[in-house]
Write a protein that holds these residues in place. Structure first.
Motif, mmCIF file in Angstrom:
data_model
loop_
_atom_site.group_PDB
_atom_site.id
_atom_site.type_symbol
_atom_site.label_atom_id
_atom_site.label_comp_id
_atom_site.label_asym_id
_atom_site.label_seq_id
_atom_site.Cartn_x
_atom_site.Cartn_y
_atom_site.Cartn_z
ATOM 1 N N HIS A 116 0.837 -1.204 0.000
ATOM 2 C CA HIS A 116 0.000 0.000 0.000
ATOM 3 C C HIS A 116 0.869 1.251 0.000
ATOM 4 O O HIS A 116 0.586 2.224 -0.723
ATOM 5 N N VAL A 117 1.920 1.256 0.805
ATOM 6 C CA VAL A 117 2.800 2.430 0.855
ATOM 7 C C VAL A 117 3.500 2.628 -0.487
ATOM 8 O O VAL A 117 3.612 3.755 -0.986
ATOM 9 N N LEU A 118 3.973 1.549 -1.087
ATOM 10 C CA LEU A 118 4.618 1.672 -2.401
ATOM 11 C C LEU A 118 3.632 2.171 -3.451
ATOM 12 O O LEU A 118 4.007 2.962 -4.332
ATOM 13 N N ALA A 119 2.393 1.741 -3.371
ATOM 14 C CA ALA A 119 1.391 2.236 -4.316
ATOM 15 C C ALA A 119 1.171 3.735 -4.144
ATOM 16 O O ALA A 119 1.063 4.477 -5.139
ATOM 17 N N ARG A 120 1.133 4.201 -2.924
ATOM 18 C CA ARG A 120 0.964 5.645 -2.703
ATOM 19 C C ARG A 120 2.185 6.415 -3.172
ATOM 20 O O ARG A 120 2.065 7.523 -3.706
ATOM 21 N N ILE A 121 3.366 5.863 -2.975
ATOM 22 C CA ILE A 121 4.584 6.532 -3.450
ATOM 23 C C ILE A 121 4.558 6.656 -4.965
ATOM 24 O O ILE A 121 4.902 7.704 -5.536
ATOM 25 N N ILE A 122 4.155 5.601 -5.649
ATOM 26 C CA ILE A 122 4.098 5.640 -7.118
ATOM 27 C C ILE A 122 3.083 6.670 -7.584
ATOM 28 O O ILE A 122 3.337 7.437 -8.524
ATOM 29 N N SER A 123 1.932 6.724 -6.931
ATOM 30 C CA SER A 123 0.908 7.685 -7.333
ATOM 31 C C SER A 123 1.402 9.108 -7.162
ATOM 32 O O SER A 123 1.204 9.966 -8.041
ATOM 33 N N LEU A 179 -0.341 -2.379 -8.618
ATOM 34 C CA LEU A 179 -0.230 -2.570 -10.067
ATOM 35 C C LEU A 179 -1.018 -1.498 -10.816
ATOM 36 O O LEU A 179 -0.549 -0.984 -11.846
ATOM 37 N N ARG A 180 -2.170 -1.144 -10.308
ATOM 38 C CA ARG A 180 -2.932 -0.069 -10.951
ATOM 39 C C ARG A 180 -2.204 1.265 -10.832
ATOM 40 O O ARG A 180 -2.162 2.045 -11.788
ATOM 41 N N ALA A 181 -1.624 1.534 -9.665
ATOM 42 C CA ALA A 181 -0.886 2.785 -9.502
ATOM 43 C C ALA A 181 0.298 2.865 -10.453
ATOM 44 O O ALA A 181 0.647 3.947 -10.931
ATOM 45 N N LEU A 182 0.907 1.712 -10.742
ATOM 46 C CA LEU A 182 2.065 1.705 -11.633
ATOM 47 C C LEU A 182 1.660 1.860 -13.093
ATOM 48 O O LEU A 182 2.298 2.609 -13.845
ATOM 49 N N LEU A 183 0.621 1.171 -13.508
ATOM 50 C CA LEU A 183 0.275 1.117 -14.931
ATOM 51 C C LEU A 183 -0.698 2.208 -15.357
ATOM 52 O O LEU A 183 -0.595 2.732 -16.474
ATOM 53 N N VAL A 184 -1.645 2.539 -14.510
ATOM 54 C CA VAL A 184 -2.771 3.378 -14.919
ATOM 55 C C VAL A 184 -2.562 4.792 -14.384
ATOM 56 O O VAL A 184 -2.329 4.979 -13.184
ATOM 57 N N ASP A 192 9.590 -2.963 -22.382
ATOM 58 C CA ASP A 192 8.145 -2.751 -22.436
ATOM 59 C C ASP A 192 7.532 -3.440 -21.226
ATOM 60 O O ASP A 192 7.513 -4.678 -21.131
ATOM 61 N N VAL A 193 7.040 -2.657 -20.291
ATOM 62 C CA VAL A 193 6.502 -3.201 -19.040
ATOM 63 C C VAL A 193 5.275 -4.059 -19.312
ATOM 64 O O VAL A 193 5.099 -5.128 -18.714
ATOM 65 N N ILE A 194 4.427 -3.622 -20.225
ATOM 66 C CA ILE A 194 3.194 -4.370 -20.492
ATOM 67 C C ILE A 194 3.512 -5.728 -21.081
ATOM 68 O O ILE A 194 2.940 -6.749 -20.685
ATOM 69 N N VAL A 242 4.571 3.788 -21.205
ATOM 70 C CA VAL A 242 4.071 4.990 -21.866
ATOM 71 C C VAL A 242 2.846 5.505 -21.118
ATOM 72 O O VAL A 242 1.957 4.741 -20.739
ATOM 73 N N SER A 243 2.821 6.804 -20.916
ATOM 74 C CA SER A 243 1.684 7.463 -20.271
ATOM 75 C C SER A 243 1.552 8.848 -20.868
ATOM 76 O O SER A 243 2.541 9.485 -21.235
ATOM 77 N N LEU A 244 0.311 9.325 -20.944
ATOM 78 C CA LEU A 244 0.083 10.669 -21.464
ATOM 79 C C LEU A 244 0.549 11.738 -20.495
ATOM 80 O O LEU A 244 0.787 12.875 -20.895
ATOM 81 N N GLY A 245 0.694 11.402 -19.229
ATOM 82 C CA GLY A 245 1.195 12.377 -18.267
ATOM 83 C C GLY A 245 0.185 13.435 -17.896
ATOM 84 O O GLY A 245 0.544 14.599 -17.733
#
Length: 1393
Positions: free
Chosen positions: A412-419, A466-471, A534-536, A871-874
């Motif tokens: 959970h903490v890593l997900a918040r850091i990524i976000s 995983l959602r925080a990383l990819l989406v 390519d992460v995906i 890849v992300s639109l940012g």
């Protein structure tokens, strides 16, 4: 005496013995004695029991009949012997009073009165935990006098005794009420307190040394208190001086070890007392005083503390001293007890050193000097224990914990850091990228392993991470809000480009390893290698999809986990067509999603949060199907046919959102996504049969749309739903087009063909009267910015529907053209033309430059955490209002308005002039000027390619309208030149997916005479006059640049054919793009655009025919020139000359060095092409343009040139070709001489004088025809010794002569003269020796003319035959230097002889 029973005797024998005993009347051996102490009465315990007092049941007096039911007198219990009952005592009350059953106890609970009970404070303790009782302590105690008692009972009794001995609180003395001048014990230093008298007898309530140990329990405390009171009385009777004297006398008489022991006991009590006082002070301004004796603290540096430590006591300062008697403390390991220490002080000083980043449990980056309390749980780590927060390494370590809660917490903490990192919250406070560091550390596979965990909480945390990383949430919001824009449903795949992979490989791998790595296919690579690029793809290689399906189908997770999984699947589907296909083909994945999250019937949700999303419709599931369908028409067809999506669409479209048994927001989103999925299917011509079934629903929705626009204006979801509805109607209207497909043998085109649409024009012809009032209603809000922005994409969708409506109407062969022409005139007069005159529309044009990503490249800059492999639109933080995707952006409305204008102008030629008035808007003109101005090529980031594509749509539509207007009326020269420059700039910027736009620009705009106003406004004559001024001489009027430009204008159709041939795009891509932009739905292959690696055409596209001629000639083994080589080269040179003369900004992106290299390719095609007269004239004119004073300083041949691997290699090939086939051609020689200027690299000059010295004889270009000044070759003096020696050798050997190569002869003479007479004191010995040797050899030359030139050279002068001036006689300094050198040479020669 009776005997005891023996073994073997039966029960009969025992009864017989009993009868004998009773008959004998003997006294029993055991007498029963009752304990009467509990009854409180004095009974005769020695009285023997009588025989008749035994409990014997007698049945003789029992009556035969039951007693009568009459009130009987109260029965009194028979008193026991010796204990008579009083008459007034009721036996029942007495029995109830002595009843000890639990029910009797619970019914008689009476609260005790504690108002007069003294309050006892807890005993202060110096340890962190309550003291633990050990058996070893019992050995030191005296056994209790009251008989044998258990250890636990003795301990409890001792505690009760100690608590009873603590006196109550005597009072509270406020620190603010002390008299002035009063000095408390706490205000003194430890040294002063050692000699300070006690602060009153109230501080000595109990003794510390005399405890009474050894006496009986009742006497010990009493004797100790008596002794203590005597001591207090004696101390109060003594003066302070007497007390100090007595203290010194005792210290002198007692043993020092005994004194140290007494002080250690006092120090222990003192620490406990100080701790209690500090805790009391922290609660408020008053301090509670318990009346205990103050304990004198000792300093940390006091040497007396050394006596308190035992030899085996560790030096580690621990809050709790370990004892061997404790459990598992036989061997004290100090390293394992460091965590019990107090935290070290936090470093407050600023430092330049890099410190490890630490994060809170919410993912926030904590400052290095932040001081947080320990109860927040941020100090449970070993490294840098004083700093709060956890590092990434510590969180990674925690994810491998055996405790599931710790694993879930770390994820959970890593997900918040990524976000937070993707949102850009860390900024420049961190060195490097957090996401890159996590991925390099294997975080991706850590998440994959966590998904296989058995604990649901860990799985949920892994899915969230995983959602925080990819989406990126902002990406999906952006793509959803722009779905109803002009071609808004078409998006680029979110996958890394091959260029990014190659760049990353070059940074990380040597070239040999890269070649080995690229040789096998991607399918054979391990997931770690795939994830690095390519992460995906790396995730898909780990069987992620079956695991997600298992979690959804079997574990039935909560709503948050379901939404996270659906978001991850949407991101995987946006990656590429391959990823979308794998999601579709994963066994039972789509079936599970449709069955569980898109049911057509479900139970209404109750009040409160939803506990489960299973068997409840979910908008995210519908969105996933829509994204999958966008990847290709085959996927859309499979979804509609295999998963019964038609029934789902009917179910969720037929019912209004407020009628669905779902939360309001979820119902709105579900209805919107249903419309969008239907629109995507209709984009392929599929799902049109639903229109007949849902026609009443759609008509009812259109009828209530004006009311919703008035009442739901402040609800963005409602506006999105209305726009999605209009988008569906737009696609259905296009599907009603009757355009027939032309038969073709192309397999790709044949594969795209499908069955005709099932919808007809008559079914959609009645929609326009319902949509047009909505457009009028929305346009009325244009003067009100806030309400206009609240409409969102609704006005855009209305305009696009009208465009599709009139486009389809005009393609109906059975209808009268006058009907639609008349309706177009009505629409223009009533709505469009009044709209053009509104000032608010002008403000939209004025804001184009402000919101343009092309004019503001910073708006498309990559985010700080952007990774090439992910890849992300940012758009995590949202788009600013004044940006292309912002709420105040004018691009969507103006683009749709221009689309409608183009359709009307194409169908109704009479409206072209009126509608083209929009092109005269000052804001649009200013915007075009900004786009045409020289600027760096836009950086292609994932967001920039998306934004630039929408911006290019507006530019193309404006240019298309200008081109249509140019056919009916003359275009002003200023606007024509501006529009032509805009078209040239747009042509070099268009991205993949816009092949149709590029083809249309080449076909009908770029090469049109109407947009070259210089042709009729004196442009050729002005070019000739400019050349005469710059060259200073007149040339043949038929050979000038003006004549060449005039001829080029006449040959524009041939030039266009040449470029259409050599700039042709891939046929399949062109057909797919034409189908999209023309509305040919049956030919649309997919809404997923090609990967945008680079623009469609290179920036040097005007030179593309020349480059292809060069490559074709290089690849031809026989060396024969291809057919029509002269014509192709001439057309390309003509167009380049037109651009150089009239549109120089179009070639601004091509450096002058790259232009020179392209011109050199003309001479490398074959041995005859450069001899053609038209080619000679065109190349000479272009070379003259490169040598202009304003262009020549920008000619740089020492830097990498675009499209060229190595210019030195090209020049070496050019020299070889010149030496072989030039035959002294002056133009060829001018191109050879141009890179030999002194400011360019010495490599070019070494190549000529070292490897191709034979070419010097063919360089017969006269000095008067040299395109640049001779001073560019002679200054500054040459400093390369090897080249100077080559110069001198060429002159001495006769390889370089003035009548063979006058330019280089003058250049070499100038440099050799400057070298032999140079007297630089900083020169090396080698250079000095070479200078003397060269001068001596020059003095001894037999060629008198060469000797005279080398010694008497003065200045370059191209007007003289030699190209330089000579000294009539050597200057004095040179003459003296030459005499000294020759004199020394003569003396050496005489001595040798």
């Amino acid at each position: 005496m009776l005997s005891r029973p023996k073994p073997g005797e039966s029960e009969v024998d025992l009864l017989r013995f009993q009868s004998q005993f009773l008959a004998s009347g003997a006294a029993p051996a055991v007498q029963l004695v009752k304990n009467e102490s509990r009854r409180g009465a004095n009974a005769n315990l020695d009285q023997p029991r009588l025989q008749d007092q035994r409990d014997v049941v007698m049945l003789d007096n029992l009556p035969d009949l039951p007693p009568a039911l009459v009130p009987a007198p109260p029965k009194r219990a028979k008193p026991s012997p010796g204990r008579p009952l009083a008459d007034h005592v009721d036996p029942e009350e007495r029995l109830n009073r002595h009843d000890q059953h639990i029910t009797a106890v619970l019914t008689k609970i009476i609260e005790r009165d504690t108002s007069s009970v003294a309050v006892n404070l807890p005993v202060p303790s110096g340890v962190a935990f309550p003291p633990v009782f050990h058996r070893s302590q019992e050995r030191q105690r005296k056994p209790a006098t009251s008989g044998k008692r258990s250890i636990f009972a003795q301990e409890i009794a001792a505690r009760r005794g100690s608590e009873a001995s603590i006196p109550p609180v005597r009072g509270v003395v406020s620190t603010q009420d002390q008299p002035e001048g009063a000095v408390t014990c706490e205000s003194l230093t430890p040294r002063e307190q050692d000699h300070q008298l006690p602060c009153g007898s109230q501080n000595f309530q109990r003794p510390h040394l005399v405890t009474g140990k050894g006496l009986r329990d009742q006497e010990a405390e009493q004797e100790a208190q008596t002794i203590h009171e005597e001591n207090i009385a004696r101390l109060q009777a003594m003066t302070p001086e007497e007390i100090l004297q007595e203290q010194q006398r005792l210290l002198a008489q007692l043993d020092p070890s005994l004194v140290a022991f007494l002080r250690s006991r006092g120090h222990t009590h003192e620490q406990a007392e100080e701790k209690a006082i500090k805790e009391q002070r922290a609660g408020g301004p008053s301090v509670e005083v318990t009346g205990e004796e103050p304990i004198r603290p000792t300093s940390a540096s006091d040497p007396r503390q050394e006596d308190e430590l035992e030899p085996g006591t560790p030096a580690l300062a621990l809050p709790v001293a370990p004892h061997k008697e404790w459990l598992h403390m036989d061997t004290v390991e100090l390293d394992k007890l460091h965590w019990t220490q107090d935290l070290p002080p936090l470093r407050r000083q600023q430092t330049q050193e890099r410190m490890q980043a630490r994060f809170s449990l919410q993912g926030e980056l904590l400052a290095p000097d932040v001081d947080l309390p320990t109860h927040l749980g941020l100090h449970h780590h070993g490294e840098e224990a004083e700093r709060a927060g956890y590092s990434l390494q510590e969180l990674f370590h925690l994810t491998r914990s055996q405790v599931s809660q710790q694993r879930a917490l770390a994820l959970h903490v890593l997900a918040r850091i990524i976000s937070r990192a993707q949102a850009g919250e860390f900024g420049d406070r961190l060195v490097g990228s957090v996401l890159r560091l996590l991925l390099d550390a294997g975080f991706l596979f850590l998440l994959r392993f966590s998904l296989d965990d058995r604990v649901d909480g860990v799985i949920a945390a892994a899915v969230r991470a995983l959602r925080a990383l990819l989406v990126a949430p902002g990406d999906e919001e952006l793509l959803d809000s722009t779905f109803s824009w002009y071609h808004g449903a078409m998006v680029f795949p979110l996958m890394p480009t091959q260029k990014d992979k190659d760049d990353e490989d070059e940074d990380e791998e040597p070239s040999g390893e890269k070649a080995k790595r690229k040789s096998p296919e991607e399918g054979n690579q391990p997931p770690s290698d795939l994830a690095r690029h390519d992460v995906i793809k790396g995730l898909l290689a780990t069987n992620l999809l079956p695991r997600l399906r298992y979690v959804l189908e079997v574990t039935c997770p909560g709503p948050s986990v379901v939404l996270d999984i659906l978001a991850v699947l949407i991101r995987l589907a946006r990656h590429s067509l391959e990823s979308a296909t794998r999601v579709l083909e994963c066994p039972r994945l789509i079936e599970t999603i449709v069955r569980e999250f898109l049911p057509t019937s479900w139970s209404p949700a109750g009040v409160g949060p939803t506990t489960s999303l299973h068997n409840v419709p979910c908008a995210a599931a519908m969105k996933l199907l829509r994204v999958l369908a966008s990847a290709g028409r085959n996927i859309a067809a499979r979804l509609l046919s295999s998963f019964d999506l038609r029934s789902c669409l009917c179910r969720f479209v037929a019912e209004a959102p407020q009628e669905l048994a779902l939360p309001p927001e979820e119902a709105e989103m579900l209805n919107t996504e249903s419309f969008r999925l239907w629109a995507v299917a209709a984009s392929y011509g599929q799902g049109c049969d639903l229109y007949r079934e849902l026609y009443p629903v759609l008509i009812r929705a259109l009828q209530v749309m004006p009311k919703e626009l008035s009442t739901h204006l402040s609800q963005p979801l409602s506006m999105q739903r209305i726009a999605a509805l209009l988008t569906v109607l737009t696609q259905l209207t296009l599907a009603a087009s009757s355009t027939a497909l032309q038969p073709s043998s192309d397999s790709a085109e044949a594969g795209l063909s499908a069955t005709p649409s099932l919808i007809t024009w008559t079914q959609v012809s009645g929609l326009q009267p319902l949509v047009e009032p909505c457009l009028r209603q929305t346009l009325k809000l244009l003067p009100r910015p806030e309400m206009w922005r609240a409409l969102g994409p609704v006005p855009t969708a209305c305009l696009l529907f009208l465009d599709a409506y009139y486009q389809t109407w005009s393609q109906q062969p059975d209808l009268c053209p006058g009907d639609w022409l008349q309706d177009m005139e009505r629409l223009s007069e009533e709505l469009l033309l009044p709209l053009l005159s509104q000032p608010t529309l002008g403000s939209l044009w004025d804001s184009l430059g402000r919101c343009s990503p092309l004019c503001n490249p910073q708006s498309c800059a990559p985010v700080p955490e952007a990774l090439p492999s992910l890849v992300s639109l940012g758009c995590t933080g949202g788009c600013p209002p004044f940006s292309l995707a912002g709420s105040a952006s004018p691009f969507p409305v103006l683009t749709s308005l221009l689309t409608l204008f183009n359709t009307l102008a194409r169908i109704h030629k009479g409206l072209c002039g009126q509608l083209a008035a929009v092109l005269a808007a000052p804001g649009l003109q200013s915007y075009f000027l900004q786009c045409v101005a020289p600027m760096a090529a836009p950086l292609l980031t994932p967001f920039s390619v998306w934004a630039l594509r929408h911006e290019y749509h507006l530019q193309y539509l404006a240019l298309s309208l200008a081109q249509r207007a140019a056919t009916s009326q003359p275009v002003p020269a200023t606007n024509a030149a501006l529009h032509h420059g805009m078209a040239l700039a747009l042509l070099s910027r268009l991205l993949p997916g816009s092949e149709h736009l590029a083809h249309e620009l080449l076909l009908s705009f770029v090469f049109r005479l109407e947009f070259l106003p210089e042709r009729t406004s004196g442009g050729p004559e002005a070019a000739d006059f400019s050349d005469q001024l710059s060259l200073g001489s007149s040339r043949d009027p038929g050979c000038g640049r003006g004549a060449l430009l005039a001829q080029a204008c006449q040959d524009l159709p041939s030039i266009r054919s040449c470029y259409l041939t050599h700039c042709s795009l891939a046929r399949a891509s062109l057909l797919a793009s034409q189908a999209l932009y023309r509305g040919e739905l049956q030919r649309v292959p997919a809404l997923l655009l090609p990967l945008p690696k680079e623009p469609l055409l290179p920036t040097d596209w005007p030179f593309l025919p020349l480059i292809r001629l060069y490559h074709r000639a290089s690849d031809t083994p026989s060396g024969l020139p291809p057919a029509d080589t002269v014509g192709t080269a001439m057309r390309a040179l003509q167009w380049v000359l037109v651009l150089e003369s009239w549109r120089p900004q179009a070639l601004w992106a091509v450096p002058p060095g790259a232009r020179l290299a392209r011109l050199m390719c003309v001479f490398l095609v074959d041995s005859e092409l450069f001899r053609e007269t038209p080619i000679q004239r065109l190349v000479a004119a272009l070379l003259a343009r490169l040598c202009q004073p304003e262009v020549l300083p920008n000619l740089n041949l020492d830097c990498p040139l675009p499209g060229l691997t190595s210019f030195p290699d090209l020049y070496a090939n050019f020299l070889e070709h010149f030496e072989a086939v030039s035959f002294g051609d002056h133009l060829f020689g001018a191109l050879v001489l141009l890179p030999l200027q002194r400011r360019f690299s010495v490599t070019f000059r070494l190549a000529l004088f070292g490897e191709h010295v034979g070419a010097l004889r063919a360089l017969g270009l006269p000095l008067t025809q040299l395109p640049v000044s001779l001073e560019c070759y002679t200054g500054p003096p040459e400093d390369n010794l090897a080249l100077l020696q080559l110069y001198f050798r060429a002159l001495v050997t006769g390889a370089l002569r003035p009548h063979w190569c006058p330019v280089l002869y003058a250049v070499t003479v100038a440099h050799v003269n400057s070298f032999i007479f140079s007297q630089d004191p900083k020169s090396s010995d080698e250079v000095k020796a070479a200078r003397r040797s060269m001068l001596q050899k020059t003095w001894l030359l037999a060629d008198e003319g060469l000797r005279q030139h080398l010694l008497h050279y003065k200045l370059p002068n191209p007007t003289l035959p030699e190209g330089f001036e000579l000294y009539p006689q050597l200057p004095t300094l040179r003459q003296q230097y030459l005499q000294r050198l020759t004199l020394g040479m003569t003396q050496n020669g005489v001595s040798e002889t």
